[in-house]
Design an enzyme around this catalytic site. Structure first.
Site, PDB file in Angstrom:
ATOM      1  N   HIS A  96     -93.531 -54.620 -12.743  1.00 17.42           N
ATOM      2  CA  HIS A  96     -94.686 -55.478 -12.987  1.00 17.42           C
ATOM      3  C   HIS A  96     -94.572 -55.976 -14.425  1.00 17.42           C
ATOM      4  O   HIS A  96     -94.061 -55.267 -15.296  1.00 17.42           O
ATOM      5  CB  HIS A  96     -95.993 -54.715 -12.830  1.00 17.42           C
ATOM      6  N   ASP A 154     -95.610 -53.603 -16.974  1.00 23.14           N
ATOM      7  CA  ASP A 154     -94.750 -52.443 -17.184  1.00 23.14           C
ATOM      8  C   ASP A 154     -93.849 -52.636 -18.395  1.00 23.14           C
ATOM      9  O   ASP A 154     -93.425 -51.657 -19.021  1.00 23.14           O
ATOM     10  CB  ASP A 154     -93.844 -52.201 -15.966  1.00 23.14           C
TER      11      ASP A 154
END
Length: 366
Positions: free
Chosen positions: A58, A61
């Site tokens: 993501h 992240d």
């Protein structure tokens, strides 16, 4: 790098799996949420050990998102740009391919009532800009797919849901993905996918199953050939009592299984997200999932989408417990493939029950 065993071309370990701090609704974190550069080094270690070949993420992240600076990645001197270059260097040195770029439209409280389907047009516009940033991050890292997970695009209260418009908003958001890829000449992307889920974090989702996702792609998107589905198996489909073997077979019949997310699940429960093959059920279903893919002739990426058991998180050995989690996931793929390879076509004349028992004897090497 390639794995190329049975029906699996690559094994992908995403950032969100290994950085998961193992919190749940009843307890706080067990581990520290891993720093993205530290997690990149762990993924690189796993690749050098021969445990994986690829990764995904993501956007959040890798680099924090500031809604007041939605284009920070375009500034080469920004912290975001610098961190992305550092991560890319670590992954490239280990030969790790970047499989998919996924926009987090679920973590920030701004999107608590949805992202692409939020009833507030200003928040939908903000979600679209976050998607654009995620696509640009994927261009930097060479991601092959963009993934739309249904995230918080769902509802709890139907009387407060704008049923006349929610699917139009969703189509607008996903059509913008392909428009932006084309406008920005992003040649790294070979496709995009929808990852359906029946519920959680919302009470109900607008695209709950793979069948809903395929229907939406074929009926509402301008470039349906670019889009496919990446089901999360066994988890998401099992949450509503569907069968993984049927799911992959159906998607393959329509040419819409781009890749799959892999873990384990107790049927009809919340999203367990157990590591593959782990837990009290699902072994037979998982093995026959791989056998079906092989028999159909599908080959593609299996991407882990799970986390270690909360009980196995070790605050005193945070790196080592994460390494063991990766080892366990990799071994699970090997086990599933080995068991699937043992199963032979039923002998002529056997009843269905006898054929099923024979396949279990073969699988268990009895």
């Amino acid at each position: 790098m390639r794995f190329n065993q049975y029906c699996v071309t690559q094994r992908s370990m995403p950032f969100w799996c290994i950085s998961n701090p193992l919190s749940d609704p009843f307890g706080g974190t067990v581990l520290e949420k891993g720093d993205s550069l530290e997690m990149a080094r762990l993924i690189a270690w796993a690749a050098r050990e021969g445990l994986i070949e690829a990764t995904s993420y993501h956007d959040d992240d890798l680099v924090p998102w500031n809604p007041d600076a939605p284009e920070d990645d375009l500034d080469p001197s920004s912290d975001a740009s610098r961190r992305l270059r550092e991560i890319k260097a670590v992954l490239d040195e280990a030969g790790v391919e970047v499989h998919a770029s996924i926009c987090s439209l679920h973590g920030n409280r701004i999107f608590r009532n949805g992202g692409l389907c939020n009833p507030d047009p200003a928040i939908r516009a903000l979600a679209a800009r976050k998607v654009e940033r995620t696509l640009r991050i994927g261009r930097v890292l060479g991601a092959k797919y963009y993934v739309y997970w249904v995230a918080r695009d769902g509802f709890e209260v139907p009387v407060c849901t704008d049923w006349a418009n929610v699917y139009e908003w969703l189509a607008e958001g996903l059509n913008h993905v392909t428009d932006y890829i084309r406008e920005q000449k992003m040649t790294n992307y070979i496709g995009a996918t929808v990852e359906p889920k029946p519920n959680e974090p919302r009470g109900q989702m607008f695209l709950p199953t793979s069948g809903h996702a395929v229907g939406f792609i074929l009926g509402k998107l301008r470039q349906p050939e670019f889009w496919g589905v990446n089901p999360e198996l066994l988890q998401h489909e099992s949450m509503c009592l569907l069968n993984a073997v049927m799911t992959v077979s159906y998607l393959c019949s329509l040419g819409k299984l781009k890749f799959l997310h892999f873990g384990s699940q107790i049927k009809a429960q919340f999203d367990n997200d157990f590591p593959p093959l782990i837990g009290p059920e699902g072994l037979k279903e998982t093995v026959f999932l791989f056998k079906a893919l092989h028999d159909i002739g599908w080959k593609g990426v299996v991407e882990f989408d799970c986390h270690m058991l909360r009980a196995e998180g070790d605050p005193q050995q945070q790196t080592e417990c994460r390494k063991q989690f990766i080892r366990n996931c990799s071994e699970a793929v090997d086990i599933a493939i080995a068991l699937a390879k043992r199963i032979q076509a039923p002998a002529p004349g056997l009843s269905q029950s006898a054929a099923d028992l024979a396949s279990i004897r073969q699988m268990c090497n009895l």
